[in-house]
Design a protein around this motif. Structure first.
Motif, PDB file in Angstrom:
ATOM      1  N   TYR A 771      33.859  50.363  39.059  1.00 21.62           N
ATOM      2  CA  TYR A 771      34.074  49.042  38.466  1.00 21.62           C
ATOM      3  C   TYR A 771      32.768  48.256  38.499  1.00 21.62           C
ATOM      4  N   PRO A 772      32.604  47.289  37.590  1.00 19.80           N
ATOM      5  CA  PRO A 772      31.462  46.382  37.726  1.00 19.80           C
ATOM      6  C   PRO A 772      31.587  45.572  39.017  1.00 19.80           C
ATOM      7  N   ASP A 773      30.509  44.906  39.396  1.00 17.63           N
ATOM      8  CA  ASP A 773      30.548  44.052  40.575  1.00 17.63           C
ATOM      9  C   ASP A 773      31.524  42.899  40.376  1.00 17.63           C
ATOM     10  N   LEU A 774      31.939  42.310  41.482  1.00 16.20           N
ATOM     11  CA  LEU A 774      32.860  41.185  41.456  1.00 16.20           C
ATOM     12  C   LEU A 774      32.160  39.917  40.981  1.00 16.20           C
ATOM     13  N   ASN A 775      32.932  39.055  40.320  1.00 18.48           N
ATOM     14  CA  ASN A 775      32.425  37.730  39.979  1.00 18.48           C
ATOM     15  C   ASN A 775      32.209  36.919  41.254  1.00 18.48           C
ATOM     16  N   THR A 776      31.334  35.935  41.153  1.00 19.02           N
ATOM     17  CA  THR A 776      31.048  35.098  42.322  1.00 19.02           C
ATOM     18  C   THR A 776      31.474  33.653  42.129  1.00 19.02           C
ATOM     19  N   VAL A 777      31.964  33.292  40.932  1.00 20.09           N
ATOM     20  CA  VAL A 777      32.442  31.918  40.726  1.00 20.09           C
ATOM     21  C   VAL A 777      33.905  31.829  41.123  1.00 20.09           C
ATOM     22  N   ALA A 778      34.349  30.621  41.406  1.00 20.11           N
ATOM     23  CA  ALA A 778      35.747  30.402  41.767  1.00 20.11           C
ATOM     24  C   ALA A 778      36.643  30.763  40.583  1.00 20.11           C
ATOM     25  N   ASN A 779      37.582  31.684  40.813  1.00 18.99           N
ATOM     26  CA  ASN A 779      38.433  32.189  39.740  1.00 18.99           C
ATOM     27  C   ASN A 779      39.767  31.444  39.771  1.00 18.99           C
ATOM     28  N   THR A 780      39.786  30.236  39.238  1.00 23.63           N
ATOM     29  CA  THR A 780      40.970  29.387  39.324  1.00 23.63           C
ATOM     30  C   THR A 780      42.090  29.836  38.397  1.00 23.63           C
ATOM     31  N   ILE A 781      41.782  30.567  37.321  1.00 24.57           N
ATOM     32  CA  ILE A 781      42.807  30.909  36.332  1.00 24.57           C
ATOM     33  C   ILE A 781      43.397  32.295  36.557  1.00 24.57           C
ATOM     34  N   GLY A 782      42.933  33.005  37.584  1.00 26.34           N
ATOM     35  CA  GLY A 782      43.505  34.309  37.901  1.00 26.34           C
ATOM     36  C   GLY A 782      43.060  35.429  36.996  1.00 26.34           C
ATOM     37  N   SER A 783      41.919  35.299  36.359  1.00 24.91           N
ATOM     38  CA  SER A 783      41.431  36.345  35.461  1.00 24.91           C
ATOM     39  C   SER A 783      40.889  37.519  36.269  1.00 24.91           C
ATOM     40  N   SER A 784      40.374  38.517  35.580  1.00 24.06           N
ATOM     41  CA  SER A 784      39.862  39.707  36.252  1.00 24.06           C
ATOM     42  C   SER A 784      38.794  39.323  37.261  1.00 24.06           C
ATOM     43  N   PRO A 785      38.826  39.921  38.440  1.00 24.03           N
ATOM     44  CA  PRO A 785      37.793  39.600  39.438  1.00 24.03           C
ATOM     45  C   PRO A 785      36.442  40.240  39.130  1.00 24.03           C
ATOM     46  N   TYR A 786      36.404  41.123  38.110  1.00 30.09           N
ATOM     47  CA  TYR A 786      35.169  41.842  37.785  1.00 30.09           C
ATOM     48  C   TYR A 786      34.445  41.170  36.616  1.00 30.09           C
ATOM     49  N   ALA A 787      33.222  41.609  36.396  1.00 27.50           N
ATOM     50  CA  ALA A 787      32.387  41.034  35.339  1.00 27.50           C
ATOM     51  C   ALA A 787      33.126  41.010  34.005  1.00 27.50           C
ATOM     52  N   ALA A 788      33.185  39.833  33.382  1.00 26.22           N
ATOM     53  CA  ALA A 788      33.884  39.700  32.102  1.00 26.22           C
ATOM     54  C   ALA A 788      33.099  40.353  30.980  1.00 26.22           C
ATOM     55  N   TYR A 789      31.776  40.373  31.076  1.00 21.72           N
ATOM     56  CA  TYR A 789      30.923  40.985  30.061  1.00 21.72           C
ATOM     57  C   TYR A 789      30.242  42.184  30.700  1.00 21.72           C
ATOM     58  N   SER A 790      30.761  43.368  30.418  1.00 20.36           N
ATOM     59  CA  SER A 790      30.269  44.566  31.083  1.00 20.36           C
ATOM     60  C   SER A 790      29.888  45.619  30.055  1.00 20.36           C
ATOM     61  N   PRO A 791      28.839  46.432  30.334  1.00 21.16           N
ATOM     62  CA  PRO A 791      28.467  47.499  29.406  1.00 21.16           C
ATOM     63  C   PRO A 791      29.435  48.678  29.427  1.00 21.16           C
ATOM     64  N   PHE A 792      30.322  48.729  30.422  1.00 22.50           N
ATOM     65  CA  PHE A 792      31.367  49.750  30.436  1.00 22.50           C
ATOM     66  C   PHE A 792      32.688  49.071  30.791  1.00 22.50           C
ATOM     67  N   PRO A 793      33.834  49.626  30.360  1.00 22.01           N
ATOM     68  CA  PRO A 793      35.117  48.951  30.558  1.00 22.01           C
ATOM     69  C   PRO A 793      35.424  48.706  32.039  1.00 22.01           C
ATOM     70  N   ALA A 794      35.865  47.490  32.334  1.00 23.20           N
ATOM     71  CA  ALA A 794      36.131  47.088  33.713  1.00 23.20           C
ATOM     72  C   ALA A 794      37.587  47.351  34.078  1.00 23.20           C
ATOM     73  N   TYR A 795      38.041  48.607  33.822  1.00 27.83           N
ATOM     74  CA  TYR A 795      39.446  48.945  34.071  1.00 27.83           C
ATOM     75  C   TYR A 795      39.587  50.238  34.856  1.00 27.83           C
ATOM     76  N   GLY A 796      38.488  50.734  35.394  1.00 23.96           N
ATOM     77  CA  GLY A 796      38.555  51.907  36.252  1.00 23.96           C
ATOM     78  C   GLY A 796      38.671  53.212  35.489  1.00 23.96           C
ATOM     79  N   GLY A 797      39.050  54.261  36.225  1.00 22.58           N
ATOM     80  CA  GLY A 797      39.084  55.606  35.664  1.00 22.58           C
ATOM     81  C   GLY A 797      40.219  55.822  34.677  1.00 22.58           C
ATOM     82  N   TYR A 798      40.033  56.852  33.839  1.00 19.45           N
ATOM     83  CA  TYR A 798      41.001  57.199  32.797  1.00 19.45           C
ATOM     84  C   TYR A 798      41.024  58.713  32.685  1.00 19.45           C
ATOM     85  N   TYR A 799      42.220  59.316  32.715  1.00 18.77           N
ATOM     86  CA  TYR A 799      42.300  60.764  32.559  1.00 18.77           C
ATOM     87  C   TYR A 799      43.192  61.114  31.370  1.00 18.77           C
TER      88      TYR A 799
END
Length: 807
Positions: A771-799
């Motif tokens: 996964y990308p690194d975690l965000n460091t700003v306060a996540n008040t809206i409950g969005s993904s804890p990982y980088a919102a703009y990532s060069p690879f999908p921030a959803y983990g492995g896929y088989y």
């Protein structure tokens, strides 16, 4: 996967690649050195290493392996080091037709061709604040069925003088299957490691003969994908003070991420030789797509909700209903010793945009919960007449001369749909802490076009162009191109030219270089598009609900805020490189480049305040919106280097095909236009620090791809390791910047052939669940804890598992 384990795998791959020549016992027949290309050189085809400019060739088999589980743009990201699609969070358009580009530029700086003919653009805009397309509407690659593709040629060099507007960063030419006999196809199913994002696809192509020696290919692709969500807990109170429901409140209300989609794409490609010589040809695509994109949840006790409809709050979904088609036809013949090609192409992309599980709170308890908010449509009709001929000059030297005419008509329209989506019902709350406050206006989680914001723009473009290729000696090639285009709108007249050369020093070393100037006319969407949206934005380091409004550049609001008519972006490109083929089966190309773009079109930062409010109110708006518009106000300079290596060999242990691809890319802003006086007077700037950072720091500066493909008998193993460099999301203050580190992503596929014509494959993308690194700003809206703009999908492995067959 931890960094140590991943790095060890990468080191092993790299060591294997470097040491492979010592293991070789028999050279494989396949070699990119002899692969013939047609892009970038009208008339005489050339090979990859004899081309004066860098070109990647991606085979249909490579694309088919990836195309079942991922969109075509993501497949190209896997296969072309300098091509990059960005993964974005919940952002409506961009979650479906995601931004992608070549050599650090955006999707609108890459021209897409199908069989050498211009492909029409999408009517969907890239509007996500973090992407570099900045509101333009690039070609949607994902609407072309991968089962129809013979190969893709990617020209990594400025080519506006050869092909026209949009080719600042390069050209993607999709070559279709033309005469493949029999029925071939595949079935594939896959799922994310976390059990979501299920994907099912069916692809097939069938080649057939026509009377008189003609041939045809029909292909289709059907896909369905479930959503994949990575969210966190919403912070703060969900209900009014003292409400007993607070203790058991659902705080995982954010549903942004990979969208739920269903799509069907079809293609027909026909060719018919004529008894008198020459050839008639035609091809067409037809596609349909539906999508739902989850948004951030709306709290029960807020001005965006009506508790009589949603007593526990709600999560709205953006919806898309789209159709797309393109038809092309032409006649190749000879006239007075010239090879001629007369063709015409018409394409259309049409979308209906809406929202589900939503409401317009200003309508109170009578609000609908489902809306069609607006439609968009882009049409493009292109007609070309080309002539090509080879001459013997200067004592028998070969001179290839090509020239042509082009006429193009483009139109872009948006239409407001359901009135309830934007109507102000005037509802005020009458109880509790919200007593006396007005409810928010407009469908939640939706993009809205108001009647006064509808776009209806069109233009005609005429062009004349010429290409020359002179073989000065058997070792030395010089090419030149010139183009003149005339637009009947604010783009006006544009000239562009290109010089390139290639010199073969010996049998294993070739030098090459190019210099060109180019242009990109402002897209009609950038000229005419306007919208309103209620959305969560990162403002001053905190996620806030805002009313965001884009106004067209010729609107009274934009003019009052200093907007000027858009003009073409102008570029100067330089490239210098070499190609090595020291032994049979091994090829290495290294190409450095510099791309300067003046008057780059980009969305301004969000503008608000008393002065902006007064201008909005004076023009009939509520005044609560943050405003943006498009402007030619930035100059950029992009520098980088591409390295591509391939080595094919055979040993007693099987046949190996190894690849290495590397791209280093840096972009800096060299000029920002002076802030218009009216904005300075309001204490505003065109581009704040955060907006500039989207261009300079949000894309990784490095990308490395290492691959080994092994075949022995009926077995095949494909292992690929991709390293994405670090990147930074700048804020308006340095203390709120977010930095994301370098990551390794591993892909593995194991296949076996059986019963002569079948292949069964199992594999995994992101094998070690990175996964990308975690965000460091306060996540008040409950969005993904990982980088919102990532060069690879921030959803983990896929088989996945795939069954493929061919005649």
């Amino acid at each position: 996967m931890n960094v140590r384990t991943s790095s060890l795998i990468a080191t092993a791959l790299a060591s294997g690649l470097i040491g492979l020549p010592a293991l070789a016992q028999e050279t494989a027949a396949e070699s990119s050195v002899t692969e013939v290309i047609v892009t970038g050189s009208r008339g005489k085809p050339r090979t990859i290493t004899s081309s004066p400019t860098p070109i990647d060739v991606i085979s249909g088999d490579q694309i088919a392996k990836l195309g079942g589980s991922m969109p075509l743009r993501d497949a190209l990201t896997q296969l072309v080091p300098s091509f990059q699609a960005m993964s974005v969070g919940s952002s409506s358009f961009d979650s479906v037709a995601r931004p992608a580009g070549l050599r650090g530029m955006s999707g609108v700086h890459v021209l897409v061709l199908v069989n050498g003919k211009r492909r029409h653009n999408s009517s969907l805009l890239n509007l996500n604040s973090g992407n570099v397309s900045a509101g333009a509407n690039p070609v949607d690659l994902d609407l072309i069925p991968v089962s129809a593709i013979e190969r893709i040629e990617v020209l990594r060099d400025g080519a506006a003088a050869q092909y026209g507007s949009d080719a600042i960063a390069g050209v993607i030419n999709i070559i279709l299957k033309s005469s493949v006999p029999g029925f071939a196809g595949s079935l594939e199913a896959g799922v994310r490691y976390e059990g979501d994002g299920e994907n099912f696809s069916a692809q097939a192509s069938n080649g057939f003969a026509l009377p008189g020696g003609g041939s045809g290919v029909f292909a289709f692709e059907a896909k369905t994908a479930a959503k994949a969500v990575r969210n966190s807990d919403v912070t703060g109170a969900m209900y009014a003070s003292g409400d007993p429901r607070e203790a058991g409140a659902n705080r995982r209300t954010y549903q942004g991420g990979l969208p739920e989609t269903q799509s069907l794409n079809m293609l027909l490609n026909l060719s018919q030789p004529l008894a008198s010589g020459g050839e008639l040809y035609a091809n067409g695509t037809l596609g349909f797509r539906k999508a739902k994109v989850g948004q951030a949840g709306r709290k029960p006790w807020s001005t965006s909700n009506i508790q009589a409809i949603y007593p526990n709050g709600f999560t709205p979904y953006y919806t898309l209903d789209e159709y797309d088609f393109q038809v092309a036809g032409g006649w190749k013949s000879q006239l007075g010793g010239w090879n001629t090609d007369l063709s015409t192409t018409f394409g259309r992309n049409h979308t209906e945009n809406g929202a589900e599980s939503s409401l317009n709170a200003s309508l109170g308890a009578t609000s609908p919960t489902q809306f069609k908010t607006f439609s968009s449509q882009f049409d493009q009709w292109t007609t070309n007449y080309e002539l090509t001929r080879q001459f013997d000059v200067l004592g028998g030297k070969s001179l290839q001369v090509s020239s042509g005419l082009e006429w193009r008509h483009e139109s872009y329209k948006t239409r407001a749909l359901d009135e309830a989506a934007y109507k102000n019902g005037g509802y005020y709350y009458t109880t509790g802490s919200l007593n006396g406050q007005p409810a928010l206006i407009g469908a939640q989680g939706a993009i809205i076009v108001l009647p006064q914001d509808e776009a209806d723009v069109e233009r005609n473009v005429g062009a004349v162009y010429a290409d020359f290729a002179l073989d000065v000696t058997p070792a030395w090639l010089v090419t030149a191109a010139a183009r003149y285009e005339n637009y009947d709108d604010s783009a006006g007249d544009v000239w562009s030219g290109k010089l390139s050369t290639r010199y073969k020093v010996n049998n294993w070393l070739t030098l090459r270089g190019a210099a060109s100037n180019g242009f990109r006319a402002p897209s009609l969407a950038q000229i005419g598009y306007a919208q309103t949206a209620s959305q969560f934005n990162l403002v001053s380091g905190v996620y806030q609900t805002i009313q965001s409004k884009i106004v067209s550049v010729d609107s009274p609001v934009a003019r009052a805020l200093g907007a000027q008519p858009l003009t073409p972006e102008k570029s100067v490109n330089y490239s210098l490189g070499f190609a090595l083929t020291p032994i049979s089966g091994l090829s290495v190309t290294v190409d450095a480049y510099q791309i300067k773009v003046d008057d780059r079109i980009y969305l301004t930062g969000l503008m608000s305040g008393t002065g902006v409010r007064n201008i909005l109110v004076a023009n009939g708006y509520s005044g609560d919106q943050y405003v943006r518009y498009f402007s030619n106000a930035i100059d950029t300079e992009t520098k980088g280097v591409d390295v591509v290596a391939a080595y094919n060999f055979t040993t007693d242990f099987g046949r190996f095909r190894t690849t290495l691809g590397y791209n280093h890319n840096e972009t800096e802003i060299t000029r920002v236009a002076a802030t218009p006086t009216v904005l300075s007077g309001l204490g505003l700037t065109l581009y704040d620090r955060q907006t500039r950072g989207y261009i300079t720091d949000l894309q990784p500066k490095d990308k490395l791809v290492l691959g080994v493909d092994w075949t022995k008998g009926d077995w095949n193993v494909n292992l690929k390791q991709t390293q994405y460099g670090a990147f930074t999301l700048l804020a308006n203050t340095a203390a709120q910047d977010q930095s994301y580190g370098r990551k390794w992503v591993t892909d593995l596929e194991i296949s076996r052939n059986f019963a002569d014509s079948y292949r069964l494959s199992v594999g995994a993308y992101n094998l070690f669940d990175e996964y990308p690194d975690l965000n460091t700003v306060a996540n008040t809206i409950g969005s993904s804890p990982y980088a919102a703009y990532s060069p690879f999908p921030a959803y983990g492995g896929y088989y996945y598992i795939r069954l493929a067959w061919r005649p």
